[in-house]
Design an enzyme around this catalytic site. Structure first.
Site, short mmCIF file in Angstrom:
data_model
loop_
_atom_site.label_atom_id
_atom_site.label_comp_id
_atom_site.label_asym_id
_atom_site.label_seq_id
_atom_site.Cartn_x
_atom_site.Cartn_y
_atom_site.Cartn_z
N GLU A 1 -1.81 -1.47 4.19
CA GLU A 1 -0.88 -0.51 4.97
C GLU A 1 -0.71 -0.85 6.35
O GLU A 1 0.26 -0.72 7.01
CB GLU A 1 -1.31 0.83 4.88
CG GLU A 1 -1.15 1.30 3.48
CD GLU A 1 -2.07 2.67 3.23
OE1 GLU A 1 -1.35 3.68 3.57
OE2 GLU A 1 -3.15 2.64 2.88
N SER B 1 -11.18 7.80 0.63
CA SER B 1 -10.80 9.23 1.22
C SER B 1 -12.01 9.97 1.63
O SER B 1 -13.13 10.03 0.89
CB SER B 1 -9.88 9.98 0.33
OG SER B 1 -9.79 11.44 0.56
N LYS C 1 -10.42 8.80 -4.69
CA LYS C 1 -9.03 7.83 -3.64
C LYS C 1 -9.74 6.60 -3.56
O LYS C 1 -10.71 6.08 -3.22
CB LYS C 1 -8.69 8.45 -2.81
CG LYS C 1 -7.70 9.63 -2.88
CD LYS C 1 -6.35 9.37 -3.75
CE LYS C 1 -5.25 8.46 -2.84
NZ LYS C 1 -4.83 9.22 -1.48
N HIS D 1 17.43 -3.51 -5.72
CA HIS D 1 17.54 -2.01 -5.63
C HIS D 1 16.21 -1.30 -5.94
O HIS D 1 16.26 -0.14 -6.28
CB HIS D 1 18.76 -1.55 -6.44
CG HIS D 1 20.08 -2.34 -5.77
ND1 HIS D 1 21.10 -2.00 -4.70
CD2 HIS D 1 20.55 -3.31 -6.42
CE1 HIS D 1 21.85 -2.73 -5.03
NE2 HIS D 1 21.70 -3.71 -5.99
#
Ligand code: ARG
Length: 464
Positions: A294, A281, A287, A160
């Site tokens: 991804e 970024s 960043k 979970h």
């Protein structure tokens, strides 16, 4: 007279194809990638026609030589692709006729584009599955290498997405090795089922000439000959099975990428991507984004979509070839390219990860992760598990209220909850003890993981 000149099927037509219809029906833009397999199939068909007495040896030789020239032109980038010739089959044949003359005009004897395309796709699939299998193997090898370094490195295991019990990092990584092994087996099974020669089925009813299909199958390296011509030209199961295996692989790799993306967050801090596999970024100078992971996660979407597209296209088609089936190619090739792209980048990404093992180890010891071990201790002292669960639940509640971890509790505190606790209880509360206790086959104890690692190494070294 506007008779359709130039098209191989022009004879019965009196009108030209409308340019919009010509563009709409053309598949050349995407089926040109089958060119080399089309050529291999045509050369084998010429040899089969010769064995059947339908081509003289010099005609066969002229065709095979002409096909060699076509191949050379394709490789040199000088092949004249002509959209008005619709697809790769008619493009190769027309060019061959230009190069080899009248002998080449006999090549399409007893053959149809319907058995030709089924052949080309199966030949393409054979090479494709070999490449995808190797990519999966390289990915497994990278995971095994990282697992080898992390057999003793604890991290929290989750259910979970809540910390559950400690595991070693290698255990988590090896889970993916075994998932990818099933993927390799699925692709190998797909290739085995596709290992059937459709050529000789003609348009639908079987070729009208006495071609020795068994010899043709041997020539092209197929294990068997299709036993039903209608099935052979109507079937796209091999594409669908490839797409199915690809969708499942995509799902697995998406989960791996999702784990890594999560682990790279400041909140987890379990892993750092190397600069080589991250991006920045355009606005936020601080960043470092895990774009590669991804995108691997995201590409599962098109892998699923391609499967559903072909399943839907095939559903309800009357038996025999239908032009709808031309729609199988773009999804097929897109999944092929997507899988090859993912498997091209993933091993390097895995090799370059730095695991923050100190952070993982300390997280593994937080959140009462060894509470199950404490309950198991009471079970070993004779308490039924349900009661042990209840007792330890109350111990955890007490720890939460006091702000104390399990191993910070004194024996006196523990004995308030059960007389069965003895001095040796401290031995079961550490992360390492919890890990060591799970030495069952398939468990996370380092010694069990070492055995699993051996199994995994054996799998990776062998063909699926
Ligand atoms: N381009 C076609 C396809 O991709 C080849 C087979 C065409 N056959 C036909 N009779 N139109 O499916």
């Amino acid at each position: 007279m506007s008779r359709e000149a130039g098209k191989p099927w022009a004879g019965r037509f009196t009108e030209r194809t409308d340019p919009t219809a010509e563009r709409f029906t053309a598949s050349l833009a995407f089926d040109r990638r089958l060119a080399l397999h089309d050529i291999a199939g045509s050369a084998a068909w010429a040899r089969a026609l010769c064995r059947a007495g339908l081509l003289a040896a010099d005609e066969r030789d002229a065709i095979v030589k002409g096909l060699d020239t076509v191949r050379a032109e394709l490789e040199a980038g000088t092949f004249p692709f002509r959209t008005e010739l619709e697809d790769i089959h008619m493009n190769v044949e027309r060019r061959l006729i230009e190069l080899a003359g009248q002998a080449a005009a006999k090549l399409h004897t007893g053959r149809s584009r319907n058995d030709q395309i089924a052949l080309d796709e199966r030949l393409y699939l054979r090479d494709l599955v070999a490449r995808v299998g190797e990519g999966l193997q390289r990915t497994q090898a990278a995971l095994v290498a990282r697992a080898t370094e992390t057999v003793e490195a604890p991290m929290p295991g989750y259910t979970h997405l809540q910390r559950a019990q400690p595991v070693v990092v290698a255990h988590h990584l090896l889970a993916y090795v075994f998932m990818l092994q099933r993927d390799r087996e699925r692709f190998a099974a797909c290739a085995r089922r596709a290992d059937v020669l459709p050529l000789g089925s003609g348009a639908l009813a079987g070729t009208g000439f006495a071609v020795d299909r068994e010899a043709l199958a041997r020539d092209l390296g197929f294990a068997a000959v299709s036993p039903n011509s209608l099935d052979a030209v109507s079937d796209r199961d091999y594409v669908i099975e490839f797409l199915g295996a690809g969708a499942i692989t995509g799902m697995h790799l998406s989960r791996l990428a999702a784990d890594l993306t999560l682990w790279a967050t400041a909140e987890f801090g379990f892993v750092e991507f190397s600069d080589a596999f991250a991006t920045g970024s355009s606005i936020m100078p601080q960043k470092k984004n895990p774009d590669v992971a991804e995108l691997i996660r995201g590409k599962s979407g098109r892998l699923y979509g391609n499967l559903v597209a072909v399943l839907t296209t095939m559903k309800g088609l009357p038996l025999g070839y239908n032009s709808d089936m031309q729609e199988d190619k773009e999804p097929f090739f897109d999944s092929a390219d997507t899988l090859e792209a993912i498997l091209g980048v993933l091993p390097g990404l895995l090799n370059s990860l730095s695991f923050q093992t100190d952070r993982m180890r300390s997280a593994a010891g937080e959140s009462f992760a060894t509470a199950t071990d404490l309950a198991d201790y009471l079970v070993r002292r004779g308490l039924p598990f349900r009661q042990a669960h209840e007792v330890v639940g109350r111990v955890v509640r007490y720890g939460l209220d006091q702000g104390k971890t399990l191993d910070a509790l004194t024996l006196g505190e523990l004995r308030r909850f059960s007389e069965l606790f003895e001095a040796d209880v401290t031995g079961v509360l550490s992360v390492d003890a919890s890990l060591r206790a799970r030495a069952v086959t398939g468990g996370t104890a380092p010694e069990a993981v070492r055995r699993a690692l051996e199994t995994a190494r054996g799998l990776v070294a062998r063909p699926a």
